[in-house]
Design a protein around this motif. Structure first.
Motif, PDB file in Angstrom:
ATOM      1  N   TRP A 171      35.400 -55.595  72.453  1.00  0.00           N
ATOM      2  CA  TRP A 171      36.769 -55.278  72.058  1.00  0.00           C
ATOM      3  C   TRP A 171      37.129 -56.048  70.783  1.00  0.00           C
ATOM      4  O   TRP A 171      37.907 -56.995  70.817  1.00  0.00           O
ATOM      5  N   PRO A 172      36.585 -55.674  69.627  1.00  0.00           N
ATOM      6  CA  PRO A 172      36.859 -56.427  68.390  1.00  0.00           C
ATOM      7  C   PRO A 172      38.331 -56.445  68.010  1.00  0.00           C
ATOM      8  O   PRO A 172      38.807 -57.409  67.412  1.00  0.00           O
ATOM      9  N   GLY A 173      39.066 -55.397  68.360  1.00  0.00           N
ATOM     10  CA  GLY A 173      40.493 -55.374  68.051  1.00  0.00           C
ATOM     11  C   GLY A 173      41.255 -56.458  68.797  1.00  0.00           C
ATOM     12  O   GLY A 173      42.200 -57.053  68.260  1.00  0.00           O
ATOM     13  N   LEU A 174      40.866 -56.728  70.039  1.00  0.00           N
ATOM     14  CA  LEU A 174      41.518 -57.779  70.821  1.00  0.00           C
ATOM     15  C   LEU A 174      41.196 -59.157  70.258  1.00  0.00           C
ATOM     16  O   LEU A 174      42.042 -60.062  70.295  1.00  0.00           O
ATOM     17  N   ILE A 175      39.991 -59.315  69.762  1.00  0.00           N
ATOM     18  CA  ILE A 175      39.610 -60.589  69.143  1.00  0.00           C
ATOM     19  C   ILE A 175      40.503 -60.862  67.936  1.00  0.00           C
ATOM     20  O   ILE A 175      41.047 -61.958  67.771  1.00  0.00           O
ATOM     21  N   ASP A 176      40.682 -59.840  67.098  1.00  0.00           N
ATOM     22  CA  ASP A 176      41.559 -59.985  65.927  1.00  0.00           C
ATOM     23  C   ASP A 176      43.001 -60.248  66.359  1.00  0.00           C
ATOM     24  O   ASP A 176      43.700 -61.060  65.740  1.00  0.00           O
ATOM     25  N   ALA A 177      43.461 -59.549  67.407  1.00  0.00           N
ATOM     26  CA  ALA A 177      44.846 -59.710  67.862  1.00  0.00           C
ATOM     27  C   ALA A 177      45.090 -61.117  68.389  1.00  0.00           C
ATOM     28  O   ALA A 177      46.156 -61.704  68.156  1.00  0.00           O
ATOM     29  N   ALA A 178      44.117 -61.672  69.108  1.00  0.00           N
ATOM     30  CA  ALA A 178      44.267 -63.027  69.640  1.00  0.00           C
ATOM     31  C   ALA A 178      44.354 -64.058  68.516  1.00  0.00           C
ATOM     32  O   ALA A 178      45.216 -64.941  68.525  1.00  0.00           O
ATOM     33  N   GLU A 179      43.465 -63.922  67.531  1.00  0.00           N
ATOM     34  CA  GLU A 179      43.483 -64.873  66.414  1.00  0.00           C
ATOM     35  C   GLU A 179      44.761 -64.718  65.591  1.00  0.00           C
ATOM     36  O   GLU A 179      45.356 -65.703  65.139  1.00  0.00           O
ATOM     37  N   SER A 180      45.210 -63.486  65.426  1.00  0.00           N
ATOM     38  CA  SER A 180      46.454 -63.231  64.691  1.00  0.00           C
ATOM     39  C   SER A 180      47.650 -63.870  65.398  1.00  0.00           C
ATOM     40  O   SER A 180      48.526 -64.455  64.750  1.00  0.00           O
ATOM     41  N   ALA A 181      47.684 -63.769  66.733  1.00  0.00           N
ATOM     42  CA  ALA A 181      48.790 -64.362  67.487  1.00  0.00           C
ATOM     43  C   ALA A 181      48.811 -65.879  67.320  1.00  0.00           C
ATOM     44  O   ALA A 181      49.877 -66.485  67.193  1.00  0.00           O
TER      45      ALA A 181
ATOM     46  N   PHE B  47      54.287 -60.034  76.939  1.00  0.00           N
ATOM     47  CA  PHE B  47      53.672 -60.918  77.932  1.00  0.00           C
ATOM     48  C   PHE B  47      52.711 -60.138  78.828  1.00  0.00           C
ATOM     49  O   PHE B  47      51.569 -60.570  79.060  1.00  0.00           O
ATOM     50  N   VAL B  48      53.160 -58.983  79.300  1.00  0.00           N
ATOM     51  CA  VAL B  48      52.301 -58.141  80.139  1.00  0.00           C
ATOM     52  C   VAL B  48      51.067 -57.692  79.360  1.00  0.00           C
ATOM     53  O   VAL B  48      49.952 -57.671  79.896  1.00  0.00           O
ATOM     54  N   ARG B  49      51.254 -57.355  78.084  1.00  0.00           N
ATOM     55  CA  ARG B  49      50.116 -56.920  77.271  1.00  0.00           C
ATOM     56  C   ARG B  49      49.066 -58.027  77.179  1.00  0.00           C
ATOM     57  O   ARG B  49      47.857 -57.774  77.275  1.00  0.00           O
ATOM     58  N   GLY B  50      49.512 -59.287  77.013  1.00  0.00           N
ATOM     59  CA  GLY B  50      48.573 -60.389  76.957  1.00  0.00           C
ATOM     60  C   GLY B  50      47.808 -60.555  78.255  1.00  0.00           C
ATOM     61  O   GLY B  50      46.586 -60.763  78.253  1.00  0.00           O
ATOM     62  N   LEU B  51      48.506 -60.448  79.375  1.00  0.00           N
ATOM     63  CA  LEU B  51      47.833 -60.548  80.671  1.00  0.00           C
ATOM     64  C   LEU B  51      46.847 -59.400  80.872  1.00  0.00           C
ATOM     65  O   LEU B  51      45.732 -59.587  81.369  1.00  0.00           O
ATOM     66  N   ILE B  52      47.266 -58.207  80.483  1.00  0.00           N
ATOM     67  CA  ILE B  52      46.407 -57.037  80.658  1.00  0.00           C
ATOM     68  C   ILE B  52      45.177 -57.124  79.768  1.00  0.00           C
ATOM     69  O   ILE B  52      44.061 -56.803  80.184  1.00  0.00           O
ATOM     70  N   HIS B  53      45.352 -57.590  78.535  1.00  0.00           N
ATOM     71  CA  HIS B  53      44.215 -57.707  77.635  1.00  0.00           C
ATOM     72  C   HIS B  53      43.222 -58.771  78.087  1.00  0.00           C
ATOM     73  O   HIS B  53      42.075 -58.780  77.640  1.00  0.00           O
ATOM     74  N   SER B  54      43.657 -59.658  78.976  1.00  0.00           N
ATOM     75  CA  SER B  54      42.748 -60.696  79.455  1.00  0.00           C
ATOM     76  C   SER B  54      42.176 -60.377  80.833  1.00  0.00           C
ATOM     77  O   SER B  54      40.976 -60.546  81.066  1.00  0.00           O
ATOM     78  N   ASP B  55      43.010 -59.913  81.754  1.00  0.00           N
ATOM     79  CA  ASP B  55      42.572 -59.803  83.155  1.00  0.00           C
ATOM     80  C   ASP B  55      42.748 -58.424  83.775  1.00  0.00           C
ATOM     81  O   ASP B  55      42.763 -58.298  84.999  1.00  0.00           O
ATOM     82  N   VAL B  56      42.897 -57.394  82.981  1.00  0.00           N
ATOM     83  CA  VAL B  56      43.156 -56.062  83.520  1.00  0.00           C
ATOM     84  C   VAL B  56      42.173 -55.055  82.929  1.00  0.00           C
ATOM     85  O   VAL B  56      41.797 -55.151  81.764  1.00  0.00           O
ATOM     86  N   CYS B  57      41.785 -54.119  83.749  1.00  0.00           N
ATOM     87  CA  CYS B  57      41.052 -52.962  83.234  1.00  0.00           C
ATOM     88  C   CYS B  57      41.828 -51.708  83.626  1.00  0.00           C
ATOM     89  O   CYS B  57      42.519 -51.679  84.640  1.00  0.00           O
TER      90      CYS B  57
ATOM     91  N   LYS C 273      42.640 -50.875  75.310  1.00  0.00           N
ATOM     92  CA  LYS C 273      41.887 -51.934  74.640  1.00  0.00           C
ATOM     93  C   LYS C 273      41.041 -51.302  73.536  1.00  0.00           C
ATOM     94  O   LYS C 273      40.628 -50.147  73.653  1.00  0.00           O
ATOM     95  N   TYR C 274      40.773 -52.068  72.517  1.00  0.00           N
ATOM     96  CA  TYR C 274      40.006 -51.495  71.408  1.00  0.00           C
ATOM     97  C   TYR C 274      39.185 -52.583  70.721  1.00  0.00           C
ATOM     98  O   TYR C 274      39.439 -53.766  70.915  1.00  0.00           O
TER      99      TYR C 274
END
Length: 259
Positions: A100-110, A172-182, A258-259
């Protein structure tokens, strides 16, 4: 270090005292960075100045910060993050699947949006990427940090954190979902006209061992009008399912894939 003209040293110290970085002074005066650092150290020692690492921590400086990004980062931290805080090592780490390279970028951006000053880095691990941000002040913004695993200690939001979550619940929900949700396709069977037919439907599946973190997730879902239920698998009650069509549609609209 002593072969440089004293006037060059005096000019370097004047720039450093004015806030110019070691690197910039070294490049401007064509002096090695190690020499610049040594001059600065000796100057502080002579003047009795105690060095303090510069920070843009919102809690320590009182500055405003990006609360939307923080709500998202808080969800990531509670899901797949931790803080290492040792005498000579302080950093926040968020782990993202390397698919999920997009999530990696989003985490660093945050991280950059919440505190722009600390440097960040990435480290490839087995099946994931660790995004790291280096400053001891992450413990100010995430007071849930402590010894041991998250599910072995209480996880309770402070009043200022809860205010941010209440103001930006979807982030907040998006952060939880991007970490622990499928988001997957579940299936069941139904009798239609006397014939048993397979029926498939999408579902958001949240898994976290911490009772407190699951409670934060479900409390926020309640406020958003999302229907959910506990699902026990193999005797474990760590799963929260969102499968109602209207609720899944809301999650799709506000969280996205996720992307």
């Amino acid at each position: 270090m002593d072969q440089h003209n004293p006037s060059i040293r005096d000019e370097a110290l004047a720039l450093l005292r004015g806030g110019t970085t070691n690197r910039a002074v070294a490049e401007l005066l064509n002096v090695p960075r190690g020499t610049i650092g040594w001059w600065l150290y000796q100057d502080r020692k002579r003047r009795g100045v105690q060095y303090e690492q510069p920070t843009d921590c919102p809690l320590c400086t009182g500055r405003g910060f990006d609360r939307v990004a923080y709500a998202y980062l808080l969800g990531l931290y509670l899901g797949d993050g931790h803080i290492i805080s040792k005498p000579k090592q302080h950093h926040l780490s968020i782990f993202c699947g390397d698919t999920w390279p997009g999530l990696i970028d989003a985490a660093e951006s945050a991280m950059h949006k919440v505190m722009p000053l600390p440097r960040t880095g990435r480290r490839q691990k087995d099946g994931c990427v660790e995004i790291k941000s280096y400053t001891k002040h992450w413990t100010c913004l995430f007071p849930q940090h402590g010894p041991g695993k998250k599910h072995e200690r209480p996880i309770v939001l402070t009043s200022w954190q809860q205010e941010i979550v209440d103001a930006h619940p979807w982030d907040f929900v998006r952060g939880l979902i991007h970490s622990d949700v499928c988001r997957n396709m579940n299936w069941t069977t139904r009798m239609v006209g006397g014939v048993r037919k397979r029926y498939e439907y999408p579902r958001y599946w949240f898994t976290n061992v911490s009772d407190d973190i699951r409670q934060l997730y479900t409390d926020t879902l309640d406020k958003l009008g999302i229907e959910w239920k506990h699902c026990t698998r193999a005797g474990r009650k760590y799963n929260i399912s969102v499968a109602r069509r209207a609720s899944v549609a809301l999650m799709d609209a506000h969280v996205g894939p996720k992307y």
